[in-house]
Each structure stands twice: as C-alpha cells, then as structure tokens.
Scaffold this motif. Structure first.
Motif, PDB file in Angstrom:
ATOM      1  N   MET A  93       0.846  -1.176   0.000  1.00 39.52           N
ATOM      2  CA  MET A  93       0.000   0.000   0.000  1.00 39.52           C
ATOM      3  C   MET A  93       0.888   1.235   0.000  1.00 39.52           C
ATOM      4  O   MET A  93       1.924   1.265   0.638  1.00 39.52           O
ATOM      5  CB  MET A  93      -0.908  -0.009   1.210  1.00 39.52           C
ATOM      6  CG  MET A  93      -1.863   1.145   1.247  1.00 39.52           C
ATOM      7  SD  MET A  93      -3.246   0.742   2.314  1.00 39.52           S
ATOM      8  CE  MET A  93      -4.556   1.401   1.372  1.00 39.52           C
ATOM      9  N   GLU A  94       0.453   2.245  -0.723  1.00 38.78           N
ATOM     10  CA  GLU A  94       1.228   3.465  -0.879  1.00 38.78           C
ATOM     11  C   GLU A  94       0.372   4.672  -0.514  1.00 38.78           C
ATOM     12  O   GLU A  94      -0.828   4.694  -0.794  1.00 38.78           O
ATOM     13  CB  GLU A  94       1.676   3.559  -2.340  1.00 38.78           C
ATOM     14  CG  GLU A  94       2.680   4.608  -2.632  1.00 38.78           C
ATOM     15  CD  GLU A  94       3.266   4.423  -4.033  1.00 38.78           C
ATOM     16  OE1 GLU A  94       4.479   4.593  -4.162  1.00 38.78           O
ATOM     17  OE2 GLU A  94       2.526   4.120  -4.982  1.00 38.78           O
ATOM     18  N   LYS A  95       0.980   5.676   0.111  1.00 31.48           N
ATOM     19  CA  LYS A  95       0.278   6.912   0.454  1.00 31.48           C
ATOM     20  C   LYS A  95       1.067   8.070  -0.129  1.00 31.48           C
ATOM     21  O   LYS A  95       2.260   8.210   0.129  1.00 31.48           O
ATOM     22  CB  LYS A  95       0.146   7.058   1.963  1.00 31.48           C
ATOM     23  CG  LYS A  95      -0.670   8.253   2.386  1.00 31.48           C
ATOM     24  CD  LYS A  95      -0.891   8.247   3.891  1.00 31.48           C
ATOM     25  CE  LYS A  95      -1.775   9.406   4.304  1.00 31.48           C
ATOM     26  NZ  LYS A  95      -2.027   9.396   5.744  1.00 31.48           N
ATOM     27  N   LEU A  96       0.403   8.894  -0.947  1.00 31.50           N
ATOM     28  CA  LEU A  96       1.041  10.025  -1.605  1.00 31.50           C
ATOM     29  C   LEU A  96       0.400  11.325  -1.140  1.00 31.50           C
ATOM     30  O   LEU A  96      -0.817  11.369  -0.915  1.00 31.50           O
ATOM     31  CB  LEU A  96       0.878   9.927  -3.122  1.00 31.50           C
ATOM     32  CG  LEU A  96       1.318   8.635  -3.789  1.00 31.50           C
ATOM     33  CD1 LEU A  96       0.852   8.589  -5.232  1.00 31.50           C
ATOM     34  CD2 LEU A  96       2.826   8.528  -3.722  1.00 31.50           C
ATOM     35  N   HIS A  97       1.204  12.362  -1.037  1.00 27.56           N
ATOM     36  CA  HIS A  97       0.715  13.706  -0.729  1.00 27.56           C
ATOM     37  C   HIS A  97       1.199  14.624  -1.838  1.00 27.56           C
ATOM     38  O   HIS A  97       2.406  14.735  -2.067  1.00 27.56           O
ATOM     39  CB  HIS A  97       1.260  14.198   0.612  1.00 27.56           C
ATOM     40  CG  HIS A  97       0.788  13.401   1.773  1.00 27.56           C
ATOM     41  ND1 HIS A  97      -0.442  13.571   2.351  1.00 27.56           N
ATOM     42  CD2 HIS A  97       1.384  12.413   2.457  1.00 27.56           C
ATOM     43  CE1 HIS A  97      -0.582  12.724   3.348  1.00 27.56           C
ATOM     44  NE2 HIS A  97       0.516  12.000   3.430  1.00 27.56           N
ATOM     45  N   ILE A 121      -3.816  17.141  -2.021  1.00 22.32           N
ATOM     46  CA  ILE A 121      -4.320  15.848  -2.476  1.00 22.32           C
ATOM     47  C   ILE A 121      -3.589  14.740  -1.729  1.00 22.32           C
ATOM     48  O   ILE A 121      -2.359  14.711  -1.677  1.00 22.32           O
ATOM     49  CB  ILE A 121      -4.120  15.683  -3.994  1.00 22.32           C
ATOM     50  CG1 ILE A 121      -4.831  16.831  -4.721  1.00 22.32           C
ATOM     51  CG2 ILE A 121      -4.617  14.322  -4.461  1.00 22.32           C
ATOM     52  CD1 ILE A 121      -4.519  16.943  -6.180  1.00 22.32           C
ATOM     53  N   THR A 122      -4.380  13.833  -1.150  1.00 26.70           N
ATOM     54  CA  THR A 122      -3.842  12.653  -0.486  1.00 26.70           C
ATOM     55  C   THR A 122      -4.377  11.432  -1.208  1.00 26.70           C
ATOM     56  O   THR A 122      -5.585  11.323  -1.430  1.00 26.70           O
ATOM     57  CB  THR A 122      -4.276  12.607   0.998  1.00 26.70           C
ATOM     58  OG1 THR A 122      -3.826  13.806   1.633  1.00 26.70           O
ATOM     59  CG2 THR A 122      -3.674  11.400   1.695  1.00 26.70           C
ATOM     60  N   ILE A 123      -3.493  10.537  -1.576  1.00 25.10           N
ATOM     61  CA  ILE A 123      -3.885   9.337  -2.311  1.00 25.10           C
ATOM     62  C   ILE A 123      -3.458   8.113  -1.509  1.00 25.10           C
ATOM     63  O   ILE A 123      -2.294   7.978  -1.145  1.00 25.10           O
ATOM     64  CB  ILE A 123      -3.225   9.290  -3.700  1.00 25.10           C
ATOM     65  CG1 ILE A 123      -3.586  10.543  -4.492  1.00 25.10           C
ATOM     66  CG2 ILE A 123      -3.626   8.020  -4.449  1.00 25.10           C
ATOM     67  CD1 ILE A 123      -2.696  10.800  -5.679  1.00 25.10           C
ATOM     68  N   HIS A 124      -4.409   7.245  -1.248  1.00 24.89           N
ATOM     69  CA  HIS A 124      -4.153   5.941  -0.628  1.00 24.89           C
ATOM     70  C   HIS A 124      -4.329   4.926  -1.752  1.00 24.89           C
ATOM     71  O   HIS A 124      -5.440   4.760  -2.261  1.00 24.89           O
ATOM     72  CB  HIS A 124      -5.164   5.646   0.486  1.00 24.89           C
ATOM     73  CG  HIS A 124      -5.202   6.697   1.536  1.00 24.89           C
ATOM     74  ND1 HIS A 124      -4.382   6.673   2.629  1.00 24.89           N
ATOM     75  CD2 HIS A 124      -5.954   7.812   1.653  1.00 24.89           C
ATOM     76  CE1 HIS A 124      -4.638   7.716   3.386  1.00 24.89           C
ATOM     77  NE2 HIS A 124      -5.593   8.430   2.813  1.00 24.89           N
ATOM     78  N   SER A 125      -3.254   4.287  -2.167  1.00 28.07           N
ATOM     79  CA  SER A 125      -3.314   3.371  -3.303  1.00 28.07           C
ATOM     80  C   SER A 125      -2.926   1.960  -2.892  1.00 28.07           C
ATOM     81  O   SER A 125      -1.948   1.758  -2.182  1.00 28.07           O
ATOM     82  CB  SER A 125      -2.370   3.843  -4.413  1.00 28.07           C
ATOM     83  OG  SER A 125      -2.420   2.955  -5.504  1.00 28.07           O
ATOM     84  N   ALA A 126      -3.710   0.991  -3.354  1.00 27.44           N
ATOM     85  CA  ALA A 126      -3.404  -0.415  -3.099  1.00 27.44           C
ATOM     86  C   ALA A 126      -2.238  -0.895  -3.960  1.00 27.44           C
ATOM     87  O   ALA A 126      -1.657  -1.931  -3.694  1.00 27.44           O
ATOM     88  CB  ALA A 126      -4.638  -1.273  -3.365  1.00 27.44           C
ATOM     89  N   ALA A 127      -1.897  -0.128  -4.999  1.00 27.45           N
ATOM     90  CA  ALA A 127      -0.825  -0.517  -5.922  1.00 27.45           C
ATOM     91  C   ALA A 127       0.464   0.203  -5.571  1.00 27.45           C
ATOM     92  O   ALA A 127       0.537   1.423  -5.634  1.00 27.45           O
ATOM     93  CB  ALA A 127      -1.230  -0.187  -7.352  1.00 27.45           C
ATOM     94  N   ASP A 128       1.485  -0.533  -5.183  1.00 27.53           N
ATOM     95  CA  ASP A 128       2.792   0.069  -4.936  1.00 27.53           C
ATOM     96  C   ASP A 128       3.382   0.555  -6.259  1.00 27.53           C
ATOM     97  O   ASP A 128       3.155  -0.034  -7.313  1.00 27.53           O
ATOM     98  CB  ASP A 128       3.738  -0.949  -4.298  1.00 27.53           C
ATOM     99  CG  ASP A 128       3.385  -1.227  -2.848  1.00 27.53           C
ATOM    100  OD1 ASP A 128       2.813  -0.330  -2.198  1.00 27.53           O
ATOM    101  OD2 ASP A 128       3.665  -2.339  -2.372  1.00 27.53           O
ATOM    102  N   GLY A 129       4.124   1.655  -6.200  1.00 27.69           N
ATOM    103  CA  GLY A 129       4.757   2.189  -7.401  1.00 27.69           C
ATOM    104  C   GLY A 129       3.825   2.991  -8.280  1.00 27.69           C
ATOM    105  O   GLY A 129       4.075   3.156  -9.468  1.00 27.69           O
TER     106      GLY A 129
END
Length: 98
Positions: free
Chosen positions: A1-5, A42-50
């Motif tokens: 899991m990945e979290k982006l800001h 913007i905050t993104i919680h993604s199940a896909a790494d990378g």
C-alpha cells in the motif's frame, strides 16, 4: 500500500463537498472538501505500490494551470486503471462545478 501527498496552486475555495466512486476491486473513490484559497491538497491511498508516477501524470494535467478551486481531495484507489482514474477525476470536478 502506498500513500502520496501532492499539492498544486489553486484559486478560490471550493463551494461544496463532493463524493464520487466507490472503493472496490479496480475502482476508486474521490472525496473533496473546501480548503482555504490558494492550494489544492491531495492525499492518495493506493493499493498498488509504485503508482506515484501514474498519479502525478494524471493530476499535473488537471492542476497545472492553477485555476482549480482550492480543495482537500482524498483519493482511495484500489488499483484503478488510468482510464478509470481520468473518469473519476472528471466526475468529481464536474460535481464540484455544478
């Protein structure tokens, strides 16, 4: 899991809250709330790494001109394809301007 800001320049604050999509296999959900003038957070919680490169490419096309409403956008991604990402972002921004 990945979290982006991510953060982009913006104009006046958004005037309403928006919710589009659902978190399910291959889909995503976008929640928008108004924020102080000047920035889109913007905050993104993604199940896909990378997935950072894919997300930055999609969002920079939308927010590069700095004319979007100031907002806090939370995206919950369950490995959506670029086409689904584009569709959900367009739906969210259309709802916001309605």
């Amino acid at each position: 899991m990945e979290k982006l800001h991510l953060e982009y320049p913006a104009g006046a604050p958004a005037t309403q809250r928006v919710l589009v999509g659902v978190v399910a296999s291959g889909d995503l959900e976008i929640l928008i709330t108004p924020a102080p003038a000047g920035r889109c957070h913007i905050t993104i919680h993604s199940a896909a790494d990378g997935s950072a490169t894919r997300w930055r490419a999609q969002l920079e096309r939308l927010f590069a001109d700095g004319k979007a409403a100031a907002m806090q956008m939370e995206i919950n991604d369950f490995a959506a394809t670029p086409g689904v990402i584009s569709l959900r972002l367009a739906q969210a921004l259309e709802e916001l301007s309605a």
